[in-house]
Scaffold this motif. Structure first.
Motif, PDB file in Angstrom:
ATOM      1  N   LEU A 282       0.853  -1.185   0.000  1.00 41.41           N
ATOM      2  CA  LEU A 282       0.000   0.000   0.000  1.00 41.41           C
ATOM      3  C   LEU A 282       0.885   1.229   0.000  1.00 41.41           C
ATOM      4  O   LEU A 282       1.838   1.313   0.780  1.00 41.41           O
ATOM      5  CB  LEU A 282      -0.897  -0.014   1.238  1.00 41.41           C
ATOM      6  N   ARG A 283       0.588   2.189  -0.882  1.00 42.22           N
ATOM      7  CA  ARG A 283       1.409   3.397  -0.969  1.00 42.22           C
ATOM      8  C   ARG A 283       1.042   4.383   0.146  1.00 42.22           C
ATOM      9  O   ARG A 283      -0.130   4.693   0.364  1.00 42.22           O
ATOM     10  CB  ARG A 283       1.227   4.058  -2.333  1.00 42.22           C
ATOM     11  N   VAL A 284       2.062   4.859   0.862  1.00 41.38           N
ATOM     12  CA  VAL A 284       1.851   5.806   1.955  1.00 41.38           C
ATOM     13  C   VAL A 284       1.532   7.185   1.395  1.00 41.38           C
ATOM     14  O   VAL A 284       2.196   7.663   0.476  1.00 41.38           O
ATOM     15  CB  VAL A 284       3.097   5.885   2.859  1.00 41.38           C
ATOM     16  N   GLN A 285       0.533   7.821   1.975  1.00 39.38           N
ATOM     17  CA  GLN A 285       0.182   9.193   1.610  1.00 39.38           C
ATOM     18  C   GLN A 285       0.270  10.058   2.866  1.00 39.38           C
ATOM     19  O   GLN A 285      -0.458   9.845   3.831  1.00 39.38           O
ATOM     20  CB  GLN A 285      -1.230   9.252   1.022  1.00 39.38           C
ATOM     21  N   GLY A 286       1.209  10.995   2.884  1.00 39.51           N
ATOM     22  CA  GLY A 286       1.375  11.870   4.034  1.00 39.51           C
ATOM     23  C   GLY A 286       2.565  11.479   4.898  1.00 39.51           C
ATOM     24  O   GLY A 286       3.244  10.485   4.658  1.00 39.51           O
TER      25      GLY A 286
ATOM     26  N   ILE B 127       6.385   9.626  10.267  1.00 46.71           N
ATOM     27  CA  ILE B 127       7.804   9.835   9.956  1.00 46.71           C
ATOM     28  C   ILE B 127       8.723   9.439  11.104  1.00 46.71           C
ATOM     29  O   ILE B 127       9.863   9.034  10.884  1.00 46.71           O
ATOM     30  CB  ILE B 127       8.092  11.295   9.533  1.00 46.71           C
ATOM     31  N   ASP B 128       8.254   9.535  12.363  1.00 43.15           N
ATOM     32  CA  ASP B 128       9.115   9.172  13.484  1.00 43.15           C
ATOM     33  C   ASP B 128       9.368   7.659  13.546  1.00 43.15           C
ATOM     34  O   ASP B 128      10.275   7.210  14.253  1.00 43.15           O
ATOM     35  CB  ASP B 128       8.505   9.649  14.808  1.00 43.15           C
ATOM     36  N   ASP B 129       8.580   6.892  12.805  1.00 43.29           N
ATOM     37  CA  ASP B 129       8.816   5.452  12.678  1.00 43.29           C
ATOM     38  C   ASP B 129       9.525   5.123  11.366  1.00 43.29           C
ATOM     39  O   ASP B 129       9.640   3.949  10.995  1.00 43.29           O
ATOM     40  CB  ASP B 129       7.495   4.686  12.743  1.00 43.29           C
ATOM     41  N   GLY B 130       9.997   6.173  10.675  1.00 42.45           N
ATOM     42  CA  GLY B 130      10.723   5.947   9.431  1.00 42.45           C
ATOM     43  C   GLY B 130       9.853   5.611   8.249  1.00 42.45           C
ATOM     44  O   GLY B 130      10.348   5.122   7.224  1.00 42.45           O
TER      45      GLY B 130
ATOM     46  N   PRO C 243       4.352  14.630  15.770  1.00 36.64           N
ATOM     47  CA  PRO C 243       3.623  15.494  16.712  1.00 36.64           C
ATOM     48  C   PRO C 243       2.715  16.522  16.050  1.00 36.64           C
ATOM     49  O   PRO C 243       1.882  17.130  16.726  1.00 36.64           O
ATOM     50  CB  PRO C 243       4.747  16.170  17.506  1.00 36.64           C
ATOM     51  N   ALA C 244       2.863  16.700  14.752  1.00 39.58           N
ATOM     52  CA  ALA C 244       2.004  17.664  14.067  1.00 39.58           C
ATOM     53  C   ALA C 244       0.597  17.109  13.820  1.00 39.58           C
ATOM     54  O   ALA C 244      -0.298  17.859  13.405  1.00 39.58           O
ATOM     55  CB  ALA C 244       2.634  18.069  12.732  1.00 39.58           C
TER      56      ALA C 244
END
Length: 218
Positions: A130-134, A138-141, A189-190
């Protein structure tokens, strides 16, 4: 395509089920044990019949090299994992496109293409990409545009990264599950934590197995 005998249909169903569960076709000995056959010739005979009817393809009709063709078996669905005929260490994973509300994540109409990956790359062995969107993870890479590998399951444990259906879309988040409390936690966190509304469509579709990054040959 001519109709199947009841035994041919049983063999075809067994092939599909075995590939879905284990990621590889059954061996000749596994087929013999499953159907009580005493000779490998019976395996060859049935694989030949299914090949002649356009339901499977196999290298010299050897069980471990076969794959069930997408059109095989009429209305039945093709296996999610297929063995590449030229590479015994590869599996074919469907790349899922945009999933509509209420639709199964592996709906045929949403599969963009099949991608061959090394079968030893992920544990557990996944069912789809599945392609990530967003950038909420990011903190999990996990970055925007990555292809994540997912194992289809309706259940997951606290702390696992999951692919979940929430309302109109699919999201990738950390699962918080304590007692009756369920939350989906971003790793940026955002972004705000998601607390699924009991009146909206919510379900665990799968668990995260790993990722592929564009530029890695995919």
């Amino acid at each position: 395509m001519s109709s199947l005998t009841s035994r041919q249909q049983q063999v075809l169903d067994y092939l599909r089920t075995h590939i879905e569960r284990h990621g590889v076709p059954p061996s000749t000995h596994e087929l013999m044990a499953a159907f009580g056959w005493r000779s490998p010739n019976a395996v060859t005979k049935h694989l030949q019949a299914l090949t002649d009817k356009g339901l499977i393809s196999a290298r010299a009709h050897k069980a471990r090299s076969l794959r069930v063709l997408p059109s095989g078996g009429g209305e039945a669905t093709a296996p999610r994992l297929q063995v590449a005929a030229t590479n015994d260490d590869a599996v074919w994973l469907p790349l899922v496109g945009r999933v509509a509300a209420g639709e199964p994540i592996l709906a045929d109409a949403r599969i963009e293409r099949q991608i061959a990956v090394d079968r030893w790359l992920f544990r557990p062995q996944p069912d789809f990409l599945l392609r990530v969107q967003g950038d909420s993870m990011i903190d999990d890479g996990i970055l925007d545009g990555d292809l994540i590998a997912g194992k289809t399951t309706p259940e997951a444990e606290h702390g696992q990264t999951v692919i979940a259906r929430v309302g109109e879309g699919i999201t990738i988040k950390r699962l918080y599950h304590r007692g009756q409390t369920v939350r989906l936690l971003p790793r940026n966190p955002a972004y705000a934590t998601i607390a699924p509304d009991p009146h909206e469509d919510f379900a665990i579709e799968g668990v995260y197995c790993g990722l592929l990054r564009p530029g890695d040959g995919h």
